[in-house]
Enzyme design. Structure first.
Site, PDB file in Angstrom:
ATOM      1  N   SER A   1      -3.858  -2.117  37.277  1.00 35.16           N
ATOM      2  CA  SER A   1      -2.988  -1.558  38.306  1.00 35.16           C
ATOM      3  C   SER A   1      -1.588  -2.135  38.202  1.00 35.16           C
ATOM      4  O   SER A   1      -1.396  -3.307  37.872  1.00 35.16           O
ATOM      5  CB  SER A   1      -3.561  -1.864  39.697  1.00 35.16           C
ATOM      6  OG  SER A   1      -2.652  -1.487  40.711  1.00 35.16           O
TER       7      SER A   1
ATOM      8  N   GLU B   1       9.337  -2.107  23.309  1.00 35.59           N
ATOM      9  CA  GLU B   1       8.826  -2.146  21.946  1.00 35.59           C
ATOM     10  C   GLU B   1       7.559  -3.000  21.865  1.00 35.59           C
ATOM     11  O   GLU B   1       6.577  -2.630  21.202  1.00 35.59           O
ATOM     12  CB  GLU B   1       9.899  -2.721  21.019  1.00 35.59           C
ATOM     13  CG  GLU B   1       9.494  -2.784  19.556  1.00 35.59           C
ATOM     14  CD  GLU B   1      10.577  -3.437  18.708  1.00 35.59           C
ATOM     15  OE1 GLU B   1      10.864  -2.906  17.626  1.00 35.59           O
ATOM     16  OE2 GLU B   1      11.126  -4.478  19.129  1.00 35.59           O
TER      17      GLU B   1
ATOM     18  N   ARG C   1      13.356  -4.323  23.897  1.00 39.32           N
ATOM     19  CA  ARG C   1      12.415  -5.198  23.212  1.00 39.32           C
ATOM     20  C   ARG C   1      11.094  -5.290  23.988  1.00 39.32           C
ATOM     21  O   ARG C   1      10.015  -5.370  23.394  1.00 39.32           O
ATOM     22  CB  ARG C   1      13.015  -6.596  23.025  1.00 39.32           C
ATOM     23  CG  ARG C   1      14.044  -6.657  21.909  1.00 39.32           C
ATOM     24  CD  ARG C   1      13.404  -6.380  20.538  1.00 39.32           C
ATOM     25  NE  ARG C   1      14.405  -6.253  19.484  1.00 39.32           N
ATOM     26  CZ  ARG C   1      14.932  -5.109  19.094  1.00 39.32           C
ATOM     27  NH1 ARG C   1      14.568  -3.978  19.655  1.00 39.32           N
ATOM     28  NH2 ARG C   1      15.831  -5.071  18.120  1.00 39.32           N
TER      29      ARG C   1
END
Length: 221
Positions: free
Chosen positions: A175, A152, A149
């Site tokens: 960074s 995603e 998740r």
């Protein structure tokens, strides 16, 4: 349905096998990426710590897995959470957790604090934790729902995040080295628990490569 594609380099070595499964139950694709010497092998043939990848031998993987197991056992015995330990060390909870998962280096100034916070960690393991770690991950971790998740969310919002960084700071990146990660939680307006993940990374602008600033120009033989 299953879609299988083999992407083979020009030298016919180490093809990348990408398998995308689309289970009807969840309705979302799950990506499994295997990058092995010549073929995608079953996970059952790999050690419990994961398959050996270039730069990280199976022996090194097993040693790292053993260290992680001992560190987590010592943490469990202490009865403390990563928040508890991080507060004693003066570190973020995410960096503290990464120390226990062999993904961060224990600095000399923190050794005494960790020895006191988690007395079950052996001197040998404290020494191992101070070595520069071989940071790595097993691609199969993407099958874990929490990790997937997050993956995603970042990929779904990736283009928007990139654009916002550019608009606010210019042509550059965030960074992940000069970087702080903290995981917390809050309560929403409806009383629901909500996860709060804060990423704080130094802005790194892309430089204009002026020849006058290039201290080591390439040879012109």
């Amino acid at each position: 349905p299953i879609w299988l594609e083999s992407i083979v380099p020009s030298d016919n070595r180490n093809p990348l096998m990408l398998v995308m499964l689309k289970p009807v139950v969840f309705g979302l694709p799950i990506f499994l990426v295997c990058l092995y010497a010549g073929r995608c092998e079953a996970q059952a043939s790999c050690p419990s710590s994961g398959c050996a990848k270039s730069g990280l031998s199976s022996v090194a993987l097993e040693e790292k897995a053993g260290l992680v197991a001992r560190l987590l056992a010592a943490k469990e015995a202490s009865g403390k959470t990563f928040d508890d330990i991080g507060n004693e060390l003066g570190l973020t909870n995410a960096y503290t957790a990464n120390l226990f998962y062999g993904q961060a280096q224990l600095k000399p100034g923190t050794v005494l604090k960790l020895r006191k916070a988690v007395p079950g960690i052996s001197e040998d393991d404290l020494t191992l934790m101070q070595k520069a770690p071989m940071r790595s991950f097993d691609p199969s971790i993407l099958q874990e729902p929490t990790v997937y998740r997050l993956y995603e969310a970042i990929t779904h919002y990736g283009e928007a995040i990139k654009t916002l960084i550019n608009e606010q700071l210019g042509d550059g990146i965030m960074s992940a080295i000069d970087f702080y990660l903290d995981v917390g939680h809050t309560t929403g307006k409806k009383g629901e628990k909500r996860v709060v993940i804060t990423m704080n990374g130094k802005y790194l602008p892309h430089v204009e490569q002026m020849t006058a600033d290039n201290t080591v120009p390439g040879p012109r033989d």
